[in-house]
Design an enzyme around this catalytic site. Structure first.
Site, PDB file in Angstrom:
ATOM      1  N   SER A 113       0.828  -1.213   0.000  1.00 38.62           N
ATOM      2  CA  SER A 113       0.000   0.000   0.000  1.00 38.62           C
ATOM      3  C   SER A 113       0.861   1.261   0.000  1.00 38.62           C
ATOM      4  O   SER A 113       0.336   2.367   0.020  1.00 38.62           O
ATOM      5  CB  SER A 113      -0.924   0.000   1.224  1.00 38.62           C
ATOM      6  N   ASN A 161      -2.264  -2.599  13.236  1.00 38.69           N
ATOM      7  CA  ASN A 161      -3.721  -2.411  13.174  1.00 38.69           C
ATOM      8  C   ASN A 161      -4.176  -1.152  13.913  1.00 38.69           C
ATOM      9  O   ASN A 161      -4.980  -0.370  13.394  1.00 38.69           O
ATOM     10  CB  ASN A 161      -4.434  -3.645  13.732  1.00 38.69           C
ATOM     11  N   THR A 180     -40.300  26.664  -9.376  1.00 41.07           N
ATOM     12  CA  THR A 180     -40.550  25.283  -8.969  1.00 41.07           C
ATOM     13  C   THR A 180     -40.723  24.537 -10.291  1.00 41.07           C
ATOM     14  O   THR A 180     -41.247  25.109 -11.255  1.00 41.07           O
ATOM     15  CB  THR A 180     -41.806  25.139  -8.091  1.00 41.07           C
ATOM     16  N   HIS A 181     -40.272  23.319 -10.347  1.00 37.75           N
ATOM     17  CA  HIS A 181     -40.273  22.534 -11.597  1.00 37.75           C
ATOM     18  C   HIS A 181     -39.494  23.260 -12.706  1.00 37.75           C
ATOM     19  O   HIS A 181     -39.767  23.047 -13.888  1.00 37.75           O
ATOM     20  CB  HIS A 181     -41.697  22.249 -12.102  1.00 37.75           C
ATOM     21  N   SER A 202     -13.810  28.448 -26.426  1.00 40.37           N
ATOM     22  CA  SER A 202     -13.901  27.303 -27.330  1.00 40.37           C
ATOM     23  C   SER A 202     -12.812  27.441 -28.384  1.00 40.37           C
ATOM     24  O   SER A 202     -12.494  28.551 -28.816  1.00 40.37           O
ATOM     25  CB  SER A 202     -15.268  27.281 -27.993  1.00 40.37           C
ATOM     26  N   LYS A 210     -17.722  31.932 -27.731  1.00 37.07           N
ATOM     27  CA  LYS A 210     -18.128  31.177 -26.552  1.00 37.07           C
ATOM     28  C   LYS A 210     -17.326  31.458 -25.294  1.00 37.07           C
ATOM     29  O   LYS A 210     -16.138  31.727 -25.335  1.00 37.07           O
ATOM     30  CB  LYS A 210     -18.081  29.674 -26.855  1.00 37.07           C
ATOM     31  N   ASN A 249     -17.335  29.351 -21.765  1.00 38.64           N
ATOM     32  CA  ASN A 249     -17.956  28.166 -21.160  1.00 38.64           C
ATOM     33  C   ASN A 249     -17.761  28.111 -19.648  1.00 38.64           C
ATOM     34  O   ASN A 249     -16.690  28.439 -19.152  1.00 38.64           O
ATOM     35  CB  ASN A 249     -17.373  26.894 -21.795  1.00 38.64           C
ATOM     36  N   TYR A 253      -9.677  -6.643  12.583  1.00 32.93           N
ATOM     37  CA  TYR A 253      -9.067  -6.134  11.350  1.00 32.93           C
ATOM     38  C   TYR A 253      -9.037  -7.187  10.258  1.00 32.93           C
ATOM     39  O   TYR A 253      -8.788  -8.360  10.511  1.00 32.93           O
ATOM     40  CB  TYR A 253      -7.623  -5.668  11.645  1.00 32.93           C
ATOM     41  N   GLN A 258      -7.364  -2.137   4.063  1.00 29.25           N
ATOM     42  CA  GLN A 258      -6.317  -1.357   3.400  1.00 29.25           C
ATOM     43  C   GLN A 258      -6.887  -0.585   2.200  1.00 29.25           C
ATOM     44  O   GLN A 258      -6.333   0.422   1.773  1.00 29.25           O
ATOM     45  CB  GLN A 258      -5.195  -2.296   2.946  1.00 29.25           C
ATOM     46  N   LYS A 300      -8.187   3.688   1.954  1.00 25.58           N
ATOM     47  CA  LYS A 300      -7.487   4.968   1.874  1.00 25.58           C
ATOM     48  C   LYS A 300      -7.632   5.707   0.553  1.00 25.58           C
ATOM     49  O   LYS A 300      -7.967   6.893   0.529  1.00 25.58           O
ATOM     50  CB  LYS A 300      -6.003   4.773   2.186  1.00 25.58           C
TER      51      LYS A 300
HETATM   52  N1  ARG Z   1      -1.163  -1.375   5.339  1.00 26.29           N
HETATM   53  C1  ARG Z   1      -2.142  -1.875   6.265  1.00 26.29           C
HETATM   54  C2  ARG Z   1      -3.475  -1.136   6.067  1.00 26.29           C
HETATM   55  O1  ARG Z   1      -3.471  -0.149   5.424  1.00 26.29           O
HETATM   56  C3  ARG Z   1      -1.678  -1.681   7.661  1.00 26.29           C
HETATM   57  C4  ARG Z   1      -2.222  -2.672   8.630  1.00 26.29           C
HETATM   58  C5  ARG Z   1      -1.699  -4.018   8.356  1.00 26.29           C
HETATM   59  N2  ARG Z   1      -2.073  -4.931   9.362  1.00 26.29           N
HETATM   60  C6  ARG Z   1      -1.906  -6.257   9.212  1.00 26.29           C
HETATM   61  N3  ARG Z   1      -2.296  -6.985  10.187  1.00 26.29           N
HETATM   62  N4  ARG Z   1      -1.402  -6.775   8.131  1.00 26.29           N
HETATM   63  O2  ARG Z   1      -4.499  -1.529   6.538  1.00 26.29           O
END
Ligand code: ARG
Length: 463
Positions: A28, A115, A160-161, A282, A288, A290, A322, A327, A330
């Site tokens: 990640s 975690n 309205t509408h 444009s 134009k 825009n 967890y 992961q 994000k």
């Molecule tokens: N990169 C992981 C995440 O974003 C971090 C936590 C990983 N925990 C694990 N038990 N492998 O969630």
């Protein structure tokens, strides 16, 4: 196939390293490097607490805390080499720390897990975004209030509408959005209050036997208190979902306003002129101009809704505590936050810069029999008709005017009387759009006096 060594951080029981595909799906770091400063803040707080509790020596804790600052400055200067083999930001930072300070780095991970670490980092990041959204909204609200003040009594058609309904004031229309964005602000504030508990020290899922002080780390990181259940703490992503759902509602409001600006700036409406700074030309049609910023706001909102649905879907089937699925929380939130901030800033710029075409607004307000309700109300008030009858009489007058191709005030008194005897000269007073809006003095109504009162209230709220 790979013959790489097993992972330096967790590979004790592994004879071989991961397949390249495994590494690619597992890592990640490409995106969670955005959590670097939060990760380092969390680790610094954790190290200080471990030392205070006698779990780490002061010397080790000091080396760790100083070393982490070095790592942070390397990252900020763009001198840090992120490694996919080290999976994520947590292990990239720890591994570099070890290169800088040596063996003591290995003591940092006492009494915590990735975690609780990732939950803490991500919460800190989302909290910053909530704060940014709130200030972005405040800037937008201020720009809307400035527009409302300028045109508290400019008359425009209310719809309205998307059919002309009754005349309203420009200030009233602007202040309608102030109410919406004000609720968005309070939603973000509510979410912030609820989310501001520290997961740090929940460890992998069950807490820890080390005598840690979770209140101390919570306070150091600006949380109100530690979370009360370690299973929940590492399994919870409500805070990200509340951010995304508040962002989605706010985005929906932005999109509605963007849609109005697209319509209003068209040649058919010409209610507003958008500034050159927020328009484009444009490449083929020289005439134009825009409203691209408005269109892009309207479109970008799709990503924010999408992020909300995506994260809901990731979370909905997960058993406690967890799971690696999490992961995937994000990137969605990063993208939604980036686009929300951009949309808020672009909308604020457009609103500050736009100029209302007061004459066109007034002319449009006066067309489409927009004061028909005023006429019906007059018949109730002055001629004592029940509202249903007054509605009927007014309908007949509208039909007459339509047939003649004129507006209501252009009908002569005799013509009016031919529909209902009780009508007198006084009726013409309520047929102008200015009198129509001025008469709507009920609390929250469109009368300039009411609009000014709401502007004053909002200015006090914002300080
Ligand atoms: N990169 C992981 C995440 O974003 C971090 C936590 C990983 N925990 C694990 N038990 N492998 O969630």
């Amino acid at each position: 196939m790979t013959d790489k060594k097993s992972n330096a951080m967790w590979g004790g029981r592994f004879a071989a390293g991961p397949d390249a595909i495994m590494e690619a799906i597992n890592a990640s770091i490409d995106f969670d490097k955005r959590l670097a400063s939060q990760d380092i803040a969390g680790s610094r707080a954790h190290a200080a607490m471990l030392a205070k509790q006698g779990i780490l020596t002061d010397t080790d804790a000091e080396a760790i805390r100083e070393g982490l600052l070095t790592v942070l400055s390397e990252i900020e200067r763009g001198e840090f080499t992120f490694s996919t083999a080290l999976e994520d930001i947590h292990m990239n930072v720890e591994s570099r720390l070890k290169e800088i300070i040596g063996e003591a780095a290995g003591r940092l991970h006492t009494a915590r897990s990735r975690n609780d670490q990732v939950a803490t980092d991500f919460k800190l990041w989302v909290r910053d975004q909530i704060d940014a959204a709130i200030s972005g909204l405040e800037a937008l609200i201020r720009a809307l209030i400035a527009q409302a003040e300028k045109g508290a009594d400019w008359v425009m058609p209310g719809f309205t509408h998307l059919q002309t309904a009754q005349p309203v004031t420009w200030g009233h229309h602007m202040m309608a959005y102030v109410e919406m964005f004000g609720r968005d602000m309070s939603r973000f504030n509510d979410a912030r209050v609820r989310m501001n508990e520290s997961p740090l020290g929940s460890a992998a899922l069950a807490g820890t036997g080390f005598p840690i002080d979770r209140h101390m780390t919570a306070e150091a990181l600006g949380f109100d208190r530690p979370t009360a259940n370690s299973l929940d703490a590492v399994a919870d992503r409500d805070f990200a979902l509340e951010f995304l759902s508040s962002a989605s509602i706010c985005a929906m409001h932005l999109s509605r306003f963007a849609e109005e600006l697209v319509i209003w700036s068209s040649a058919q409406f010409r209610f507003v002129a958008l500034s050159d700074r927020f328009s484009t030309g444009s490449s083929i049609m020289p005439q134009k101009k825009n409203p691209d910023a408005a269109e892009l706001i309207r479109a970008k909102i799709g990503r924010i809704f999408g992020a909300n649905v995506a994260l809901m879907t990731v979370m909905k089937g997960l058993p406690l505590a967890y799971s690696k699925d999490m992961q995937e929380d994000k990137e969605q939130v990063f993208d939604a936050a980036d686009n929300l901030m951009l949309a808020l800033a672009a909308m604020t710029g457009m609103v500050s810069d736009m100029t209302a075409n007061v004459d066109n607004l007034r002319a449009a307000a006066a067309s489409g029999f927009s004061t028909a309700t005023d006429l019906a109300d007059w018949l109730v008030r002055e001629a004592g008709l029940p509202f249903r009858d007054a509605h009927h009489v007014t309908g007949a007058l509208v039909a007459m005017a339509e047939k003649k191709g004129v507006d209501l005030p252009d009908l002569s008194l005799d013509e009016m009387k031919s529909v209902n005897e009780a009508i007198t000269e006084g009726v013409y007073d309520v047929l102008t759009v200015e009198n129509s809006v001025a008469s709507r003095t009920s609390y929250g109504g469109t009368a300039p006096a009411q609009v000014r009162a709401q502007i004053a209230r909002w200015k006090e709220v914002l300080g």
